[in-house]
Design an enzyme around this catalytic site. Structure first.
Site, mmCIF file in Angstrom:
data_model
loop_
_atom_site.group_PDB
_atom_site.id
_atom_site.type_symbol
_atom_site.label_atom_id
_atom_site.label_comp_id
_atom_site.label_asym_id
_atom_site.label_seq_id
_atom_site.Cartn_x
_atom_site.Cartn_y
_atom_site.Cartn_z
ATOM 1 N N SER A 1 29.004 5.074 -23.019
ATOM 2 C CA SER A 1 29.934 5.805 -23.901
ATOM 3 C C SER A 1 30.388 5.017 -25.122
ATOM 4 C CB SER A 1 31.169 6.245 -23.114
ATOM 5 O OG SER A 1 30.832 7.292 -22.256
ATOM 6 N N VAL B 1 30.443 3.399 -18.981
ATOM 7 C CA VAL B 1 30.260 3.211 -17.536
ATOM 8 C C VAL B 1 29.262 2.096 -17.202
ATOM 9 C CG1 VAL B 1 30.987 5.510 -16.741
ATOM 10 C CG2 VAL B 1 28.581 5.092 -17.318
ATOM 11 N N LYS C 1 29.261 6.469 -28.273
ATOM 12 C CA LYS C 1 29.874 7.674 -28.848
ATOM 13 C C LYS C 1 30.605 7.368 -30.155
ATOM 14 C CE LYS C 1 30.624 9.812 -24.273
ATOM 15 N NZ LYS C 1 31.633 9.983 -23.198
ATOM 16 N N TYR D 1 21.364 12.745 -26.557
ATOM 17 C CA TYR D 1 22.607 12.152 -26.024
ATOM 18 C C TYR D 1 22.304 11.100 -24.944
ATOM 19 C CZ TYR D 1 26.878 11.801 -23.241
ATOM 20 O OH TYR D 1 27.952 11.314 -22.530
ATOM 21 N N TYR E 1 39.874 7.834 -21.999
ATOM 22 C CA TYR E 1 40.034 9.080 -21.251
ATOM 23 C C TYR E 1 41.437 9.187 -20.646
ATOM 24 C CZ TYR E 1 35.149 8.048 -21.809
ATOM 25 O OH TYR E 1 33.955 7.674 -22.347
HETATM 26 O O1 DON Z 1 27.385 11.100 -20.010
HETATM 27 C C1 DON Z 1 27.669 10.240 -19.175
HETATM 28 O O2 DON Z 1 28.240 10.501 -18.134
HETATM 29 C C2 DON Z 1 27.271 8.805 -19.481
HETATM 30 N N1 DON Z 1 26.038 8.766 -20.195
HETATM 31 C C3 DON Z 1 28.336 8.109 -20.289
HETATM 32 C C4 DON Z 1 29.702 8.150 -19.651
HETATM 33 C C5 DON Z 1 30.537 6.982 -19.930
HETATM 34 O O3 DON Z 1 30.081 5.911 -20.281
HETATM 35 C C6 DON Z 1 31.996 7.135 -19.640
HETATM 36 N N2 DON Z 1 32.735 5.955 -19.997
HETATM 37 N N3 DON Z 1 33.465 5.227 -19.454
#
Ligand code: DON
Length: 304
Positions: free
Chosen positions: A64, A258, A67, A189, A240
């Protein structure tokens, strides 16, 4: 002048010796194998000095964190029009929550939760000639490093298991908030999330957000006002349903992933990146958050 190297070494030592290291993300199967004993921290100050400790040169999945870079590129491409399709309010919910999206008629709360980032991916898909290649080049230019790449095994792993992202993209499509086909948007994405970078590469790539000078216009093609907005969104939405806790403990705009990475910055002063793969219950790096709390407390360098 503070002894940043000694401070980072000290924080690294504490993290390496921590008994509780959190849980590595396993919902993307390729990420589950990462060793949670890794810990890296890297600082770049505004005068361009670099300090690192631990595994700060080991590449990890930025997830993330990407993003923010996708948002910067979308703002550089279409400016204010971004905000017709995504809002700028914290969601107070997990990154993959779907309920608000349905209640709020397909307008995601912000560009850093998954649904918002999927809208940004759609914008990039519509406006870049060769979306995956062009976005990777943008990240490489920001970091001034051509060794940065997608990890296609991670992208494919998420393609096979990312059911909630498919649900979010389908909801967005049902509300006419995606121009491109769901599969094409998610393919982009998942690739942007699979980019691998080390702490030092992330600090360099995000340097433009701390530096009100040349980098913004030259490389990121952003104005100071746009950079201010990105920092504001990171502060209020970057973690979040833990954005309040991060502001409370650390006091910096930042973004987690993550893969266990966190990047944070003090405008006009520094960029700092940590990597520790074990996550807390809210999906943010457990030791990364603790390390950054120690850093801003020890140095007294936060926005508050
Ligand atoms: O879309 C997802 O769930 C993962 N590619 C990215 C989520 C993420 O990194 C949330 N962050 N803490």
């Amino acid at each position: 002048m503070q002894n940043f190297k000694a401070i980072l070494d000290d924080i690294c030592e504490t993290a390496k010796n921590a008994k509780e290291k959190g849980t590595v993300a396993s919902y993307i199967p390729e990420l589950a194998a990462v060793d949670k004993n890794n810990f890296g921290i890297h600082l770049r100050t505004l005068d361009g000095l670099d300090y690192g400790a631990g595994n700060f040169e080991t590449p990890f999945s930025i997830q993330s964190i990407s993003k923010v870079l996708a948002l910067s590129k979308a703002m550089a491409l279409i400016g204010e029009s971004v905000w017709k399709r995504v809002d700028v309010e914290p969601s107070g919910h997990p990154f993959n929550q779907l309920a608000l999206l349905e209640i709020e008629n397909g307008i995601p709360r912000n560009p850093l939760i998954n649904s918002g980032a999927i809208v940004i991916a759609d914008i990039l898909l519509s406006h870049l000639k060769n979306p995956k290649e062009d976005f990777l080049n943008y990240v490489r230019e920001l970091a001034n490093d051509t060794n940065i790449n997608y990890n296609t095994a991670v992208a494919n792993s998420e393609k096979n298991t990312g059911f909630k992202n498919y649900a979010a993209a389908n909801l967005l499509k049902s509300f006419n908030n995606l121009e491109n086909p769901v599969d094409a948007v998610l393919d982009f994405y998942f690739h942007q999330c699979s980019i691998e970078m080390s702490c030092s590469q992330v600090s360099k790539a995000f340097f433009f957000l701390s530096n009100k000078g040349g980098d913004l216009k030259k490389i990121a093609q952003l104005t100071e006002s746009q950079a201010k907005r990105i920092n504001a969104i990171m502060l209020t939405c970057g973690f979040y349903d833990e954005a309040g806790e991060f502001a409370f403990e650390v006091g910096l705009p930042g973004k987690s992933g993550v893969g266990g990475g966190i990047v944070a910055l003090l405008p006009d002063h520094y960029i700092i990146t940590t990597w520790s793969p074990g996550l807390n219950k809210k999906g943010n790096s457990l030791l990364g958050m603790l390390a950054l709390e120690q850093f801003t407390t020890k140095t007294k360098l936060s926005i508050f």
